[in-house]
Design an enzyme around this catalytic site. Structure first.
Site, PDB file in Angstrom:
ATOM      1  N   CYS A 170       0.825  -1.583  -0.041  1.00  0.00           N
ATOM      2  CA  CYS A 170      -0.057  -0.192  -0.462  1.00  0.00           C
ATOM      3  C   CYS A 170       0.564   1.102  -0.284  1.00  0.00           C
ATOM      4  O   CYS A 170       0.520   2.241  -0.063  1.00  0.00           O
ATOM      5  CB  CYS A 170      -0.879   0.248   0.795  1.00  0.00           C
ATOM      6  SG  CYS A 170      -1.997  -1.934   1.226  1.00  0.00           S
ATOM      7  N   HIS A 176      11.735   1.810   5.685  1.00  0.00           N
ATOM      8  CA  HIS A 176      12.141   0.116   5.573  1.00  0.00           C
ATOM      9  C   HIS A 176      11.970  -0.580   6.813  1.00  0.00           C
ATOM     10  O   HIS A 176      13.214  -0.618   7.506  1.00  0.00           O
ATOM     11  CB  HIS A 176      12.470   0.045   4.836  1.00  0.00           C
ATOM     12  CG  HIS A 176      12.074  -1.463   3.654  1.00  0.00           C
ATOM     13  ND1 HIS A 176      12.028  -2.824   4.476  1.00  0.00           N
ATOM     14  CD2 HIS A 176      12.379  -1.886   2.451  1.00  0.00           C
ATOM     15  CE1 HIS A 176      11.061  -4.301   3.750  1.00  0.00           C
ATOM     16  NE2 HIS A 176      11.290  -3.443   2.699  1.00  0.00           N
ATOM     17  N   HIS A 228      -2.648  19.821   6.053  1.00  0.00           N
ATOM     18  CA  HIS A 228      -3.667  19.418   5.276  1.00  0.00           C
ATOM     19  C   HIS A 228      -2.823  17.308   5.816  1.00  0.00           C
ATOM     20  O   HIS A 228      -1.928  17.786   5.012  1.00  0.00           O
ATOM     21  CB  HIS A 228      -3.697  19.480   4.043  1.00  0.00           C
ATOM     22  CG  HIS A 228      -4.524  20.293   3.772  1.00  0.00           C
ATOM     23  ND1 HIS A 228      -5.552  20.925   4.278  1.00  0.00           N
ATOM     24  CD2 HIS A 228      -3.898  21.557   3.457  1.00  0.00           C
ATOM     25  CE1 HIS A 228      -6.156  21.938   4.028  1.00  0.00           C
ATOM     26  NE2 HIS A 228      -4.871  22.486   3.137  1.00  0.00           N
ATOM     27  N   HIS A 280      -3.385   7.176   4.539  1.00  0.00           N
ATOM     28  CA  HIS A 280      -3.733   5.826   4.043  1.00  0.00           C
ATOM     29  C   HIS A 280      -4.653   5.384   4.231  1.00  0.00           C
ATOM     30  O   HIS A 280      -4.835   5.468   5.438  1.00  0.00           O
ATOM     31  CB  HIS A 280      -2.227   4.950   4.332  1.00  0.00           C
ATOM     32  CG  HIS A 280      -2.735   3.788   4.188  1.00  0.00           C
ATOM     33  ND1 HIS A 280      -3.002   3.231   2.564  1.00  0.00           N
ATOM     34  CD2 HIS A 280      -2.761   2.225   4.454  1.00  0.00           C
ATOM     35  CE1 HIS A 280      -3.364   2.119   2.406  1.00  0.00           C
ATOM     36  NE2 HIS A 280      -2.657   1.716   3.765  1.00  0.00           N
ATOM     37  N   HIS A 333     -14.895   5.404   3.823  1.00  0.00           N
ATOM     38  CA  HIS A 333     -16.253   4.882   3.532  1.00  0.00           C
ATOM     39  C   HIS A 333     -16.606   5.324   1.820  1.00  0.00           C
ATOM     40  O   HIS A 333     -17.116   3.776   1.814  1.00  0.00           O
ATOM     41  CB  HIS A 333     -16.671   5.533   4.435  1.00  0.00           C
ATOM     42  CG  HIS A 333     -18.573   6.251   4.403  1.00  0.00           C
ATOM     43  ND1 HIS A 333     -19.540   6.805   3.082  1.00  0.00           N
ATOM     44  CD2 HIS A 333     -19.584   5.433   5.108  1.00  0.00           C
ATOM     45  CE1 HIS A 333     -20.749   6.374   3.270  1.00  0.00           C
ATOM     46  NE2 HIS A 333     -20.763   5.512   4.235  1.00  0.00           N
ATOM     47  N   ASN A 380     -10.632   0.552   1.258  1.00  0.00           N
ATOM     48  CA  ASN A 380      -9.409   0.893   0.468  1.00  0.00           C
ATOM     49  C   ASN A 380      -8.377   0.370  -0.596  1.00  0.00           C
ATOM     50  O   ASN A 380      -8.475  -0.665  -1.040  1.00  0.00           O
ATOM     51  CB  ASN A 380      -8.334  -0.376   2.103  1.00  0.00           C
ATOM     52  CG  ASN A 380      -7.044  -0.313   1.934  1.00  0.00           C
ATOM     53  OD1 ASN A 380      -6.505   0.002   1.176  1.00  0.00           O
ATOM     54  ND2 ASN A 380      -6.329  -0.641   2.340  1.00  0.00           N
TER      55      ASN A 380
END
EC number: 2.3.1.-
Length: 459
Positions: free
Chosen positions: A169, A248, A334, A338, A367, A371
């Site tokens: 992702c 990582h 802002h 994710h 919503h 995802n």
């Protein structure tokens, strides 16, 4: 003779001025700008309603009452609504035996829609593209997906392509980083970044709870972005990349295995989400924040946080006390988070002391679209733009998490006032809704009181 010496003495100065000019000129061409982006909205025939989702669950003969109760709890608490999209093979009832072509068709449908719209709106020909970076984690094809795009749009023979898989992702910011590094050594370029996920060949039809969860969270989507380092396009751009940091934790076994594709005991391939995932995400986020915070926050906030942290350690109380929280709002306007799930959004909001206003774009994206893996950040950004929140000079902080385990973040500066509806155009006025309550509980809540010895799903 005097003129000779004057020229001789001026050579070092001229050389120095030339070197300074080259450095300044090179830095001017190293900027990374987003000219435009286009999120993908599948057709209404791919929407997952509550009733149809129930049909999908009933079709899986490997599930029992315990799995039904688990799924009900997961879906109700997920934050996902009824307007999300699934791959076509689910609607054809073939989720147990998807084909390779299902995955390819899913990607082609996205590529052909989004990239065409993006280039047309930006008035850039496909033949002008210098770099193509594609990230789709769970589908590898030969030729690559990047090559399919080059072939479909008939791009130049010298176009440079990069095809990233397995990045999870957080992959879209990795793709941005690839382009950023290319721009540092090449002038006047256009780059096309394409980010998505192929769900068709990766739908799990077993009964392992840690793998069923992925079916509840992940939905179809994607985004295409056009970037450039052309100096003359700076004022026409939407965003300028200020900095990007990648973390990582793959060297840690616990982090590496918390989010991984594997087979269950029956040999069915699925995406395993471990219980230690929140812990791994928190660790990677903290390490990422330590590196990027000094790059994006004013000195006064760094000094304040350092002072408060030192005083807390020095005056440590027996009962402890509230841990000091760095104020990211001192350098960020802002927050583009994710949409990994309601728990992910809540966790980041709590750790960073964010308001409901800050979290609204991520909650509404989860919503409306679910995802969508690596592309979810851009739906969140689209929500901000559609709500006309993004003004010239504003700073947008992006945070993403992915398998590995990785946490990637970056800061964008808004170049001009933005207000296009993008993928939200037909529904932005209805957001935020009065309630985000999922209708699953109302329709299937009776499952919670069923007994395993007498349970039978009604026809």
């Amino acid at each position: 003779m005097d003129h000779y010496f004057m020229i001789l003495y001026s050579l070092p100065l001229l050389s120095l001025l030339y070197i300074i000019y080259k450095i300044v000129d090179q830095r001017r061409h190293q900027g990374c700008y987003i000219l435009d982006y286009q999120c993908f909205k599948p057709g209404d025939d791919r929407k997952l309603s509550t009733e149809f989702s129930g049909e999908i669950i009933k079709r899986n003969k490997n599930l029992g009452l315990n799995e039904y109760k688990f799924l009900l709890k997961a879906v109700v608490s997920s934050g996902i609504g009824e307007q999300t999209y699934a791959p076509r093979m689910v609607f054809a009832g073939r989720e147990e035996n998807p084909t390779y072509e299902d995955g390819i068709f899913e990607m082609d449908e996205f590529f052909n829609d989004c990239i065409g719209k993006l280039l047309s709106r930006a008035k850039v020909s496909a033949s002008e593209i210098d770099v193509v970076v594609v990230n789709v984690s769970m589908l590898a094809s030969i030729p690559s997906l990047a090559s399919r795009i080059v072939n479909h749009y008939k791009m130049r023979e010298d176009v440079k392509t990069y095809n990233l898989t397995g990045m999870g992702c957080s992959a879209s910011l990795i793709s941005i980083n690839v382009v950023q590094n290319i721009f540092k050594s090449h002038k006047d370029m256009y780059a096309l970044v394409v980010t998505s996920e192929s769900l068709s060949p990766n739908w799990y039809s077993g009964n392992d709870k840690s793998m069923i969860l992925a079916n509840c969270l992940f939905r179809s989507g994607g985004c295409a972005m056009l970037l450039s380092n052309k100096v003359e396009l700076r004022k026409k751009a939407m965003f300028k990349l200020k900095c990007l940091v990648r973390t990582h934790h793959g060297a840690r076994d616990e982090s590496y295995g918390c989010c991984i594709q594997k087979e269950d005991e029956q040999g069915r391939v699925g995406f395993h989400l471990d219980k230690v995932l929140p812990k791994a995400a928190t660790r990677s986020f903290v390490d990422n924040l330590k590196e990027i915070a000094p790059k994006i926050l004013p000195v006064r906030e760094i000094l304040r946080f350092a002072l408060v942290s030192t005083l807390r350690k020095t005056l440590q109380r027996a009962k402890g006390g509230a841990r000091p929280v760095i104020n990211l709002k001192s350098g960020v306007d802002h927050f583009c988070l994710h949409t990994g799930g309601k728990a992910v959004i809540d966790g980041i909001g709590q750790n960073l002391n964010l308001s409901e206003y800050d979290l609204e774009p991520a909650r509404m994206t989860l919503h409306r679209f679910g995802n969508t893996s690596a592309s979810s950040l851009w739906y969140v950004l689209g929500y901000m733009e559609a709500k006309k929140r993004l003004k010239k000079g504003d700073k947008v902080f992006m945070i993403s998490f992915g398998a590995g385990f990785k946490c990637n973040s970056c800061l964008w500066e808004v170049v001009r006032d933005l207000g296009d509806g993008n993928v939200w155009e037909d529904c932005i006025d209805s957001y935020p809704p009065e309630t985000l309550v999922n209708p699953f509980l109302e329709k299937y809540g009776w499952i919670q009181s069923e007994d395993i010895s007498t349970f039978k799903f009604p026809e």
